[in-house]
Design an enzyme around this catalytic site. Sequence first.
Site, short mmCIF file in Angstrom:
data_model
loop_
_atom_site.label_atom_id
_atom_site.label_comp_id
_atom_site.label_asym_id
_atom_site.label_seq_id
_atom_site.Cartn_x
_atom_site.Cartn_y
_atom_site.Cartn_z
CB SER A 63 -0.93 0.00 1.21
OG SER A 63 -1.85 -1.07 1.17
CB ALA A 157 -3.37 1.26 -1.70
CE LYS A 158 -7.01 -1.99 6.50
NZ LYS A 158 -8.44 -2.11 6.10
CB CYS A 159 -4.40 4.58 1.07
SG CYS A 159 -5.47 4.70 -0.38
CE1 TYR A 163 -11.38 1.36 5.22
CE2 TYR A 163 -9.48 1.97 3.89
CZ TYR A 163 -10.24 1.01 4.52
OH TYR A 163 -9.88 -0.32 4.45
#
Length: 291
Positions: A63, A157-159, A163
């Site tokens: 990420s 990507a866990k960005c 969110y």
Amino acid sequence: MIPTMSDRDGLIWLDGKLTAWRDAKIHVLTHGLHYSSCVFEGIRAYEGHCFRLADHMERLLFSAGCLDMKVPFTVNELVDATKKVLAANKLVDAYVRPFVWRGSEQLAAAAPNNTIHVSIAAWAMPNYFDAIAKAKGIRLQVGEWRRPPKSCGPVHAKCSANYTITTLAKHRALAQGFDDALLLDWEDNVAEVTAANIFFVHNRELHTPRADCFLNGITRQTVIELAGKMSMQVIERRIAPTELSQFTECFVTGTASEITPVTSIGDLSFPGRSISSEIDAAYSALVRKAS
């Protein structure tokens, strides 16, 4: 009184050393705060050991790379740091949050020379949904926001940037008496719940949206592996909202939410629990066995 996240006893790993919880601070002009140059992970510790810890740390580095950030620590160093955090805080069953962000040297859209910071915090946390919701099933509202196509950004990507609609959709769902929101994709197909992946059941088949515009969760991957061992067919495909009435069960998966049944989406009910209960039992056994 429940302490806030900024006012707790304990230690947080910050840039290579354990720091008193209340002293783990960043500057107000940090790039990660203003321009969303921040990536993170959510990890569960069971009986003192983290489930798929190295996989989570590998995704953290992936990420970060998607956001053009080079992390100054290896996967092994981050794994060791996580173990130190759990031990220092005397945590056995816990939630672990590693995250990476750009610092405050320059505040502009482009800040290629800013320092990259890394931190790991951990705290005791029960299921993402309360015990009653976990037992009875959660109620979902269809959110108004859509997951964009992969051409619009780093969707895998866990960005933090990904969110924003999660927060907005869940705020609205909670305000209207629901537990969470179902997000559709840019073509109005089912995508995911705000912080979890979703599965539907037909006989012993699991149907789940293709993870091409949202995060392919590690719990999602684990459930697919478990289902194969349990002689359940898993079908990853486009799922239109008009198809949902054909399914008898629905459940969501995530590190925080684990395996949580869904009792309804809008006015549509999902009364079944047999398959989701099987998956839940297998998953619970696996994460503790792996510990």
